[in-house]
Design a protein around this motif. Structure first.
Motif, PDB file in Angstrom:
ATOM      1  N   LEU A  12      -6.783 100.549  39.250  1.00 59.83           N
ATOM      2  CA  LEU A  12      -6.879  99.758  38.030  1.00 59.83           C
ATOM      3  C   LEU A  12      -8.272  99.798  37.402  1.00 59.83           C
ATOM      4  O   LEU A  12      -8.420  99.549  36.207  1.00 59.83           O
ATOM      5  CB  LEU A  12      -6.504  98.295  38.319  1.00 59.83           C
ATOM      6  CG  LEU A  12      -5.018  98.028  38.562  1.00 59.83           C
ATOM      7  CD1 LEU A  12      -4.826  96.627  39.115  1.00 59.83           C
ATOM      8  CD2 LEU A  12      -4.228  98.186  37.273  1.00 59.83           C
ATOM      9  N   GLN A  13      -9.274 100.074  38.208  1.00 59.16           N
ATOM     10  CA  GLN A  13     -10.632 100.075  37.680  1.00 59.16           C
ATOM     11  C   GLN A  13     -10.829 101.215  36.690  1.00 59.16           C
ATOM     12  O   GLN A  13     -10.441 102.353  36.940  1.00 59.16           O
ATOM     13  CB  GLN A  13     -11.653 100.182  38.811  1.00 59.16           C
ATOM     14  CG  GLN A  13     -11.925  98.850  39.495  1.00 59.16           C
ATOM     15  CD  GLN A  13     -13.170  98.892  40.340  1.00 59.16           C
ATOM     16  OE1 GLN A  13     -13.391  99.839  41.081  1.00 59.16           O
ATOM     17  NE2 GLN A  13     -13.991  97.854  40.244  1.00 59.16           N
ATOM     18  N   THR A  14     -11.432 100.883  35.575  1.00 58.04           N
ATOM     19  CA  THR A  14     -11.701 101.859  34.523  1.00 58.04           C
ATOM     20  C   THR A  14     -13.194 102.148  34.471  1.00 58.04           C
ATOM     21  O   THR A  14     -14.010 101.225  34.413  1.00 58.04           O
ATOM     22  CB  THR A  14     -11.249 101.329  33.144  1.00 58.04           C
ATOM     23  OG1 THR A  14      -9.877 100.962  33.227  1.00 58.04           O
ATOM     24  CG2 THR A  14     -11.422 102.388  32.069  1.00 58.04           C
ATOM     25  N   GLU A  15     -13.535 103.425  34.520  1.00 53.05           N
ATOM     26  CA  GLU A  15     -14.941 103.806  34.474  1.00 53.05           C
ATOM     27  C   GLU A  15     -15.459 103.764  33.034  1.00 53.05           C
ATOM     28  O   GLU A  15     -14.696 103.810  32.074  1.00 53.05           O
ATOM     29  CB  GLU A  15     -15.127 105.203  35.058  1.00 53.05           C
ATOM     30  CG  GLU A  15     -14.777 105.289  36.544  1.00 53.05           C
ATOM     31  CD  GLU A  15     -15.000 106.686  37.095  1.00 53.05           C
ATOM     32  OE1 GLU A  15     -15.393 107.570  36.319  1.00 53.05           O
ATOM     33  OE2 GLU A  15     -14.780 106.876  38.296  1.00 53.05           O
ATOM     34  N   GLY A  62      -7.849  96.064  29.360  1.00 48.57           N
ATOM     35  CA  GLY A  62      -8.718  96.767  30.300  1.00 48.57           C
ATOM     36  C   GLY A  62      -9.808  95.880  30.849  1.00 48.57           C
ATOM     37  O   GLY A  62     -10.241  96.032  31.998  1.00 48.57           O
ATOM     38  N   LEU A  63     -10.260  94.928  30.048  1.00 48.69           N
ATOM     39  CA  LEU A  63     -11.292  93.995  30.485  1.00 48.69           C
ATOM     40  C   LEU A  63     -10.769  93.119  31.622  1.00 48.69           C
ATOM     41  O   LEU A  63     -11.462  92.859  32.610  1.00 48.69           O
ATOM     42  CB  LEU A  63     -11.716  93.131  29.298  1.00 48.69           C
ATOM     43  CG  LEU A  63     -13.079  92.443  29.344  1.00 48.69           C
ATOM     44  CD1 LEU A  63     -14.200  93.448  29.513  1.00 48.69           C
ATOM     45  CD2 LEU A  63     -13.288  91.612  28.086  1.00 48.69           C
ATOM     46  N   VAL A  64      -9.518  92.672  31.471  1.00 52.47           N
ATOM     47  CA  VAL A  64      -8.889  91.847  32.510  1.00 52.47           C
ATOM     48  C   VAL A  64      -8.624  92.682  33.758  1.00 52.47           C
ATOM     49  O   VAL A  64      -8.856  92.231  34.886  1.00 52.47           O
ATOM     50  CB  VAL A  64      -7.577  91.227  31.991  1.00 52.47           C
ATOM     51  CG1 VAL A  64      -6.885  90.434  33.089  1.00 52.47           C
ATOM     52  CG2 VAL A  64      -7.850  90.337  30.793  1.00 52.47           C
ATOM     53  N   ARG A  65      -8.130  93.914  33.584  1.00 57.06           N
ATOM     54  CA  ARG A  65      -7.854  94.785  34.736  1.00 57.06           C
ATOM     55  C   ARG A  65      -9.111  95.013  35.569  1.00 57.06           C
ATOM     56  O   ARG A  65      -9.076  94.922  36.796  1.00 57.06           O
ATOM     57  CB  ARG A  65      -7.298  96.129  34.257  1.00 57.06           C
ATOM     58  CG  ARG A  65      -5.854  96.093  33.794  1.00 57.06           C
ATOM     59  CD  ARG A  65      -5.255  97.489  33.765  1.00 57.06           C
ATOM     60  NE  ARG A  65      -5.992  98.375  32.875  1.00 57.06           N
ATOM     61  CZ  ARG A  65      -5.680  98.562  31.598  1.00 57.06           C
ATOM     62  NH1 ARG A  65      -4.668  97.900  31.065  1.00 57.06           N
ATOM     63  NH2 ARG A  65      -6.388  99.394  30.851  1.00 57.06           N
ATOM     64  N   ASN A  66     -10.211  95.301  34.891  1.00 57.62           N
ATOM     65  CA  ASN A  66     -11.453  95.543  35.616  1.00 57.62           C
ATOM     66  C   ASN A  66     -11.940  94.307  36.352  1.00 57.62           C
ATOM     67  O   ASN A  66     -12.425  94.390  37.485  1.00 57.62           O
ATOM     68  CB  ASN A  66     -12.536  96.027  34.642  1.00 57.62           C
ATOM     69  CG  ASN A  66     -12.661  97.535  34.637  1.00 57.62           C
ATOM     70  OD1 ASN A  66     -11.700  98.239  34.948  1.00 57.62           O
ATOM     71  ND2 ASN A  66     -13.820  98.039  34.281  1.00 57.62           N
ATOM     72  N   TYR A  67     -11.803  93.160  35.702  1.00 57.94           N
ATOM     73  CA  TYR A  67     -12.232  91.913  36.339  1.00 57.94           C
ATOM     74  C   TYR A  67     -11.422  91.651  37.605  1.00 57.94           C
ATOM     75  O   TYR A  67     -11.979  91.371  38.672  1.00 57.94           O
ATOM     76  CB  TYR A  67     -12.079  90.753  35.366  1.00 57.94           C
ATOM     77  CG  TYR A  67     -12.413  89.409  35.974  1.00 57.94           C
ATOM     78  CD1 TYR A  67     -13.701  88.904  35.922  1.00 57.94           C
ATOM     79  CD2 TYR A  67     -11.428  88.652  36.613  1.00 57.94           C
ATOM     80  CE1 TYR A  67     -14.015  87.672  36.495  1.00 57.94           C
ATOM     81  CE2 TYR A  67     -11.727  87.426  37.184  1.00 57.94           C
ATOM     82  CZ  TYR A  67     -13.020  86.942  37.117  1.00 57.94           C
ATOM     83  OH  TYR A  67     -13.317  85.722  37.696  1.00 57.94           O
ATOM     84  N   CYS A  68     -10.078  91.732  37.491  1.00 63.60           N
ATOM     85  CA  CYS A  68      -9.200  91.450  38.638  1.00 63.60           C
ATOM     86  C   CYS A  68      -9.413  92.467  39.761  1.00 63.60           C
ATOM     87  O   CYS A  68      -9.482  92.101  40.935  1.00 63.60           O
ATOM     88  CB  CYS A  68      -7.744  91.446  38.190  1.00 63.60           C
ATOM     89  SG  CYS A  68      -7.317  90.102  37.057  1.00 63.60           S
ATOM     90  N   ALA A  69      -9.510  93.735  39.391  1.00 68.59           N
ATOM     91  CA  ALA A  69      -9.701  94.773  40.400  1.00 68.59           C
ATOM     92  C   ALA A  69     -11.021  94.574  41.124  1.00 68.59           C
ATOM     93  O   ALA A  69     -11.097  94.666  42.356  1.00 68.59           O
ATOM     94  CB  ALA A  69      -9.651  96.145  39.746  1.00 68.59           C
ATOM     95  N   GLY A  70     -12.075  94.289  40.370  1.00 67.71           N
ATOM     96  CA  GLY A  70     -13.382  94.080  40.986  1.00 67.71           C
ATOM     97  C   GLY A  70     -13.395  92.880  41.898  1.00 67.71           C
ATOM     98  O   GLY A  70     -13.986  92.920  42.992  1.00 67.71           O
TER      99      GLY A  70
END
Length: 273
Positions: A12-15, A62-70
């Motif tokens: 899920l993390q986006t670079e 994508g902002l939410v995905r990165n937050y949750c994944a992190g």
């Protein structure tokens, strides 16, 4: 589950993201309300964070995905490092708590791969499917509001309902190109794994007992044996169904007592801080 969560979070993390998300809580009328902010990655501490409305947040999944994944990857790293004196048996509880906390904050914006198992299994159970097999025999009401065929099955269903174990009645199951209708399909709220339960309630009748053994033989031929994934309940006039013994099995199988001890310990720790 640890490996599955880690893999899902990494996917899920986006670079090369431009912004990072911050969640802050404001207390209003005795309850905490999340508020969302974003800041450019690499920005100095003096740069002001930008407030995001719920609509703004929904427009940038994508902002939410990165937050949750992190957050999950950090939680997994903390568990693996043994921080916080986490006992081995509570690892799943800790991770599910983190997922459920995020689900309360983000709700429908939560990445599907990280939706807590408890939420998944509850939604799965709510999509009840009435048995298409001899519907006229569904005469025994249960506490959940559906109907089953016998008093034994109703007693089993009531225990599952009282202990918050999601279930489906006579859910079609295909194994090795064979179709089965197990009396109950149970979903573990913690892991999401399924257990199948067959209730045999007239074992004093020879023809019925023979049919039961044939059914178990078919399960075995398809690779499903009594044990962890297939549970059996028997009843006869000389050996009636013991609802409380069954309840204790359910609590042991799904680690309910262990989870209660974990919750009490967590609440006690929270009060002492």
């Amino acid at each position: 589950m640890l490996a599955e969560l880690s893999s899902a979070a990494q996917e899920l993390q986006t670079e090369n993201r431009e912004y990072t998300l911050y969640v802050k809580f404001r207390t209003r009328n005795g309850s905490q309300t999340p508020q969302f902010y974003r800041r450019k990655i690499g920005a100095g501490s003096s740069e002001k964070e930008e407030y995001l409305s719920a609509e703004d947040l929904a427009s940038d999944p994508g902002l939410v995905r990165n937050y949750c994944a992190g957050r999950i990857l950090k939680e997994i790293d903390r568990v693996l490092r043994g921080e916080g004196k986490i006992r081995p048996g509570t690892v799943l509880f800790e991770l599910q708590d983190a997922l459920e906390e995020m689900y309360l904050v983000f709700d429908r914006l939560m990445p599907k791969k990280l939706i807590p198992n408890r939420v998944r299994t509850e939604q799965w159970a709510k999509r009840m499917m009435e048995s298409s097999f001899r519907r006229e025999e569904l005469t025994q009401p249960t506490r959940r509001g559906d109907k089953v065929r016998s008093k034994l099955e109703a007693a089993i269903a009531n225990v599952l309902y009282e202990e918050d174990i999601p279930y489906r009645y006579e859910q079609k199951l295909e194994l090795d190109h064979q179709l089965f209708l197990p009396d109950f399909m149970l979903a573990d709220p913690l892991t999401g794994k399924f257990t199948y339960l067959e209730a045999f309630g007239m074992m004093e009748k020879a023809d019925y007992a023979i049919g039961c053994m044939q059914k178990l033989g078919a399960y075995a031929h398809a690779g499903l044996y009594p044990g962890d994934r297939l549970m059996l309940v028997f009843e006869s006039p000389s050996v009636p169904f013991d609802q409380e013994v069954f309840r204790q099995w359910v609590r042991h199988k799904f680690r309910l007592d262990e989870r209660q001890r974990y919750r009490r310990g967590k609440e006690k720790k929270g009060k002492s801080v």
